[in-house]
Design a protein around this motif. Structure first.
Motif, PDB file in Angstrom:
ATOM      1  N   GLY A 230       0.830  -1.195   0.000  1.00  0.00           N
ATOM      2  CA  GLY A 230       0.000   0.000   0.000  1.00  0.00           C
ATOM      3  C   GLY A 230       0.864   1.244   0.000  1.00  0.00           C
ATOM      4  O   GLY A 230       2.010   1.245  -0.449  1.00  0.00           O
ATOM      5  N   SER A 231       0.312   2.307   0.529  1.00  0.00           N
ATOM      6  CA  SER A 231       1.050   3.563   0.619  1.00  0.00           C
ATOM      7  C   SER A 231       1.995   3.517   1.808  1.00  0.00           C
ATOM      8  O   SER A 231       1.678   2.943   2.861  1.00  0.00           O
ATOM      9  N   VAL A 232       3.165   4.145   1.656  1.00  0.00           N
ATOM     10  CA  VAL A 232       4.111   4.198   2.764  1.00  0.00           C
ATOM     11  C   VAL A 232       3.516   4.968   3.945  1.00  0.00           C
ATOM     12  O   VAL A 232       3.949   4.794   5.095  1.00  0.00           O
ATOM     13  N   ASP A 233       2.513   5.804   3.681  1.00  0.00           N
ATOM     14  CA  ASP A 233       1.898   6.577   4.764  1.00  0.00           C
ATOM     15  C   ASP A 233       1.261   5.668   5.812  1.00  0.00           C
ATOM     16  O   ASP A 233       1.111   6.060   6.974  1.00  0.00           O
ATOM     17  N   ASN A 234       0.893   4.438   5.398  1.00  0.00           N
ATOM     18  CA  ASN A 234       0.221   3.527   6.323  1.00  0.00           C
ATOM     19  C   ASN A 234       1.163   2.904   7.332  1.00  0.00           C
ATOM     20  O   ASN A 234       0.708   2.308   8.318  1.00  0.00           O
ATOM     21  N   ILE A 235       2.476   2.972   7.099  1.00  0.00           N
ATOM     22  CA  ILE A 235       3.422   2.307   8.003  1.00  0.00           C
ATOM     23  C   ILE A 235       4.410   3.296   8.627  1.00  0.00           C
ATOM     24  O   ILE A 235       5.427   2.894   9.184  1.00  0.00           O
ATOM     25  N   ARG A 236       4.119   4.571   8.531  1.00  0.00           N
ATOM     26  CA  ARG A 236       4.966   5.549   9.206  1.00  0.00           C
ATOM     27  C   ARG A 236       4.794   5.404  10.724  1.00  0.00           C
ATOM     28  O   ARG A 236       3.698   5.140  11.213  1.00  0.00           O
ATOM     29  N   LEU A 237       5.883   5.622  11.469  1.00  0.00           N
ATOM     30  CA  LEU A 237       5.817   5.624  12.927  1.00  0.00           C
ATOM     31  C   LEU A 237       5.408   6.996  13.468  1.00  0.00           C
ATOM     32  O   LEU A 237       4.948   7.113  14.595  1.00  0.00           O
ATOM     33  N   PHE A 238       5.603   8.022  12.650  1.00  0.00           N
ATOM     34  CA  PHE A 238       5.327   9.390  13.080  1.00  0.00           C
ATOM     35  C   PHE A 238       4.347  10.032  12.102  1.00  0.00           C
ATOM     36  O   PHE A 238       4.426   9.807  10.899  1.00  0.00           O
ATOM     37  N   HIS A 239       3.439  10.833  12.635  1.00  0.00           N
ATOM     38  CA  HIS A 239       2.409  11.455  11.792  1.00  0.00           C
ATOM     39  C   HIS A 239       2.792  12.863  11.346  1.00  0.00           C
ATOM     40  O   HIS A 239       2.103  13.455  10.516  1.00  0.00           O
ATOM     41  N   ALA A 240       3.878  13.386  11.892  1.00  0.00           N
ATOM     42  CA  ALA A 240       4.353  14.718  11.511  1.00  0.00           C
ATOM     43  C   ALA A 240       5.851  14.754  11.783  1.00  0.00           C
ATOM     44  O   ALA A 240       6.444  13.749  12.176  1.00  0.00           O
ATOM     45  N   PHE A 241       6.469  15.907  11.542  1.00  0.00           N
ATOM     46  CA  PHE A 241       7.876  16.075  11.900  1.00  0.00           C
ATOM     47  C   PHE A 241       7.899  16.897  13.184  1.00  0.00           C
ATOM     48  O   PHE A 241       7.577  18.084  13.185  1.00  0.00           O
ATOM     49  N   ARG A 255      24.630  28.991  29.577  1.00  0.00           N
ATOM     50  CA  ARG A 255      25.370  28.174  28.615  1.00  0.00           C
ATOM     51  C   ARG A 255      24.430  27.277  27.811  1.00  0.00           C
ATOM     52  O   ARG A 255      23.406  26.824  28.317  1.00  0.00           O
ATOM     53  N   ASN A 256      24.839  27.014  26.570  1.00  0.00           N
ATOM     54  CA  ASN A 256      24.068  26.107  25.718  1.00  0.00           C
ATOM     55  C   ASN A 256      24.532  24.664  25.855  1.00  0.00           C
ATOM     56  O   ASN A 256      23.938  23.767  25.275  1.00  0.00           O
ATOM     57  N   ASP A 257      25.602  24.451  26.594  1.00  0.00           N
ATOM     58  CA  ASP A 257      26.196  23.113  26.659  1.00  0.00           C
ATOM     59  C   ASP A 257      25.458  22.272  27.691  1.00  0.00           C
ATOM     60  O   ASP A 257      25.950  22.021  28.797  1.00  0.00           O
ATOM     61  N   TYR A 258      24.241  21.824  27.346  1.00  0.00           N
ATOM     62  CA  TYR A 258      23.470  21.035  28.299  1.00  0.00           C
ATOM     63  C   TYR A 258      23.120  19.686  27.687  1.00  0.00           C
ATOM     64  O   TYR A 258      22.977  19.546  26.472  1.00  0.00           O
ATOM     65  N   HIS A 259      23.002  18.672  28.523  1.00  0.00           N
ATOM     66  CA  HIS A 259      22.676  17.319  28.082  1.00  0.00           C
ATOM     67  C   HIS A 259      21.183  17.063  28.258  1.00  0.00           C
ATOM     68  O   HIS A 259      20.630  17.328  29.327  1.00  0.00           O
ATOM     69  N   MET A 260      20.569  16.547  27.228  1.00  0.00           N
ATOM     70  CA  MET A 260      19.149  16.262  27.306  1.00  0.00           C
ATOM     71  C   MET A 260      18.915  15.048  28.199  1.00  0.00           C
ATOM     72  O   MET A 260      19.777  14.187  28.368  1.00  0.00           O
ATOM     73  N   ASP A 261      17.721  14.965  28.774  1.00  0.00           N
ATOM     74  CA  ASP A 261      17.336  13.837  29.611  1.00  0.00           C
ATOM     75  C   ASP A 261      17.058  12.643  28.695  1.00  0.00           C
ATOM     76  O   ASP A 261      16.004  12.542  28.076  1.00  0.00           O
ATOM     77  N   LEU A 262      18.024  11.740  28.602  1.00  0.00           N
ATOM     78  CA  LEU A 262      17.894  10.614  27.674  1.00  0.00           C
ATOM     79  C   LEU A 262      16.875   9.590  28.162  1.00  0.00           C
ATOM     80  O   LEU A 262      16.386   8.778  27.369  1.00  0.00           O
ATOM     81  N   GLY A 263      16.540   9.626  29.441  1.00  0.00           N
ATOM     82  CA  GLY A 263      15.483   8.744  29.935  1.00  0.00           C
ATOM     83  C   GLY A 263      14.148   9.104  29.307  1.00  0.00           C
ATOM     84  O   GLY A 263      13.372   8.221  28.912  1.00  0.00           O
ATOM     85  N   GLN A 264      13.880  10.393  29.188  1.00  0.00           N
ATOM     86  CA  GLN A 264      12.643  10.832  28.526  1.00  0.00           C
ATOM     87  C   GLN A 264      12.681  10.475  27.045  1.00  0.00           C
ATOM     88  O   GLN A 264      11.655  10.115  26.451  1.00  0.00           O
ATOM     89  N   PHE A 265      13.870  10.582  26.463  1.00  0.00           N
ATOM     90  CA  PHE A 265      13.997  10.242  25.039  1.00  0.00           C
ATOM     91  C   PHE A 265      13.747   8.755  24.813  1.00  0.00           C
ATOM     92  O   PHE A 265      13.078   8.366  23.856  1.00  0.00           O
ATOM     93  N   LEU A 266      14.272   7.899  25.702  1.00  0.00           N
ATOM     94  CA  LEU A 266      14.030   6.460  25.594  1.00  0.00           C
ATOM     95  C   LEU A 266      12.540   6.159  25.701  1.00  0.00           C
ATOM     96  O   LEU A 266      12.011   5.327  24.948  1.00  0.00           O
ATOM     97  N   GLU A 267      11.856   6.834  26.614  1.00  0.00           N
ATOM     98  CA  GLU A 267      10.408   6.646  26.758  1.00  0.00           C
ATOM     99  C   GLU A 267       9.691   7.008  25.458  1.00  0.00           C
ATOM    100  O   GLU A 267       8.789   6.301  25.000  1.00  0.00           O
ATOM    101  N   PHE A 268      10.124   8.109  24.841  1.00  0.00           N
ATOM    102  CA  PHE A 268       9.536   8.545  23.571  1.00  0.00           C
ATOM    103  C   PHE A 268       9.754   7.489  22.480  1.00  0.00           C
ATOM    104  O   PHE A 268       8.830   7.160  21.720  1.00  0.00           O
ATOM    105  N   LEU A 269      10.970   6.942  22.404  1.00  0.00           N
ATOM    106  CA  LEU A 269      11.269   5.925  21.396  1.00  0.00           C
ATOM    107  C   LEU A 269      10.385   4.695  21.579  1.00  0.00           C
ATOM    108  O   LEU A 269       9.860   4.138  20.608  1.00  0.00           O
ATOM    109  N   LYS A 270      10.228   4.265  22.822  1.00  0.00           N
ATOM    110  CA  LYS A 270       9.418   3.073  23.077  1.00  0.00           C
ATOM    111  C   LYS A 270       7.957   3.315  22.719  1.00  0.00           C
ATOM    112  O   LYS A 270       7.272   2.408  22.240  1.00  0.00           O
ATOM    113  N   GLN A 271       7.494   4.515  22.932  1.00  0.00           N
ATOM    114  CA  GLN A 271       6.117   4.837  22.557  1.00  0.00           C
ATOM    115  C   GLN A 271       5.914   4.757  21.047  1.00  0.00           C
ATOM    116  O   GLN A 271       4.786   4.592  20.578  1.00  0.00           O
TER     117      GLN A 271
END
Length: 291
Positions: A230-241, A255-271
Motif C-alpha cells: 500500500g502507501s508508505v503513509d500507512n506504516i509511518r511511525l510518526f504522523h508529523a515532523f 550556557r548552551n552546553d546542556y545534556h538532554m534527559d535521555l530517559g525521557q527520550f528512551l520513553e519517547f522511542l518506546k512509545q
C-alpha cells in the motif's frame, strides 16, 4: 413532393409514443415533456417559430447482468429524413470501447433508408452489440486487477549529531523535512538526534541538504527499509515532523552546553516502537528508571 417539417414532427411524436409503450417504467425514458408540448403546439399552428428539437434518453439493461447502457437521442426537425444524433454510453465501458460502439452505431444508422424511423431499431442494435464490448471491458478490468501490485518502500534514517542548537540550523532541518514530505523528529540539544521517514529519494535528499556545506559532527547511525503493497503513509511511525525538547540535566545558566534527559527520550522511542534504536545511537542499552 417535398417532405414538410410538420410531417417529420408528426412521425417523431408517433415514434415517442411507441417508445413510451415499450419502456413504461419510471426512469426508463428521460423526456422533456415541455419539448413535446412545444411540438404539439406547433403542429396545431405551424405558422409560428420552430419548436426545440426533441431530445431524450433511454436506459437499457444489457445482458444477464443487466448492465446499464444509456442511449441519448437528439432529433433534427427533418428526422427521419435526416439522420438522428445518437450516442450510447455506459460507466462499464472504457473510453475506447465506447468510441468503437458508437462508431458502429453511426455506421448502422447511415446504412438505413432515408425517411425510415430508426430509434426503435437503434435501441435493439445497442442491446445486441453492447454485450461484446461489456464482456471485453470486464475481462480487461479483471486482468488489470490481477497485475502485480506496485510496492513502495518506506525509508527511515536515524541521524546522530554531537549537538543541535543553532536556530538557523533547526529551521533548515524543519523546512527541508516539510518540503520533502518527511515525518519523524528533531531532538534539540546535546546530543542531537534526527529521524526522518518517507520515500527513499526524499530521505537521501534531506541527508544531502542538511550536511551541506560543513556539518562535521553528524552521522547516519542506522537505516531501515520497509516494503509495503500500500502507501508508505500507512506504516509511518510518526504522523508529523516533531520538535523534541526534553528537560535538561543540571543547571548551566546561560550556557548552551546542556545534556538532554535521555530517559525521557528512551520513553519517547518506546512509545513509537523504536526502543531498540537507543542502543544503536548511544552504544548502551536503554533502561527506564523506576519511579
Amino acid at each position: 413532393m417535398a417532405v414538410t417539417v410538420k410531417e417529420c414532427l408528426e412521425l417523431q411524436l408517433l415514434e415517442v409514443e411507441m417508445l413510451l409503450s415499450m419502456f413504461p417504467k419510471e426512469g426508463e425514458i428521460n423526456l422533456d415533456e415541455d419539448a413535446v408540448s412545444s411540438v404539439q403546439r406547433y403542429l396545431r399552428n405551424d405558422d409560428g417559430a420552430l419548436p426545440p428539437q426533441l431530445e431524450y434518453s433511454i436506459a437499457l439493461d444489457v445482458g444477464e447482468a443487466r448492465v446499464k447502457v444509456e442511449l441519448q437521442v437528439l432529433l433534427p426537425h427533418m428526422y427521419p429524413h435526416v439522420a438522428p444524433q445518437l450516442f450510447a454510453r455506459s460507466n462499464a465501458l472504457h473510453r475506447q470501447q465506447q468510441l468503437q460502439l458508437n462508431t458502429g452505431l453511426t455506421s448502422h444508422i447511415s446504412s438505413l433508408d432515408s425517411g425510415e424511423l430508426c430509434i426503435c431499431g437503434a435501441v435493439q442494435w445497442v442491446k445486441d452489440h453492447s454485450l461484446p464490448y461489456l464482456e471485453n471491458s470486464k475481462i480487461s478490468s479483471e486482468s488489470a486487477s490481477k497485475e502485480v501490485v506496485v510496492k513502495e518502500t518506506l525509508h527511515r534514517m536515524w541521524i546522530y549529531s554531537h549537538h543541535i542548537y543553532r536556530q538557523e540550523l533547526r529551521k533548515k532541518i524543519f523546512d527541508c523535512a516539510r518540503k520533502l514530505n518527511l515525518t519523524g523528529f528533531c531532538l534539540t540539544g546535546k546530543p542531537g538526534v534526527i529521524c526522518v521517514e518517507g520515500l527513499r529519494e526524499n530521505c537521501e535528499e534531506f541527508w544531502r541538504v542538511i550536511r551541506y556545506p560543513n556539518w562535521k559532527h553528524i552521522s547516519c547511525k542506522h537505516v531501515e527499509n520497509i516494503e509495503t503493497e500500500g502507501s508508505v503513509d500507512n506504516i509511518r511511525l510518526f504522523h508529523a515532523f516533531e520538535d523534541l525538547q526534553f528537560q535538561a540535566h543540571g543547571d548551566y545558566g546561560l550556557r548552551n552546553d546542556y545534556h538532554m534527559d535521555l530517559g525521557q527520550f528512551l520513553e519517547f522511542l518506546k512509545q513509537h516502537q523504536s526502543g531498540h534504536i537507543f542502543q544503536i545511537l548511544f552504544g548502551v542499552e536503554g533502561k527506564l528508571s523506576d519511579k
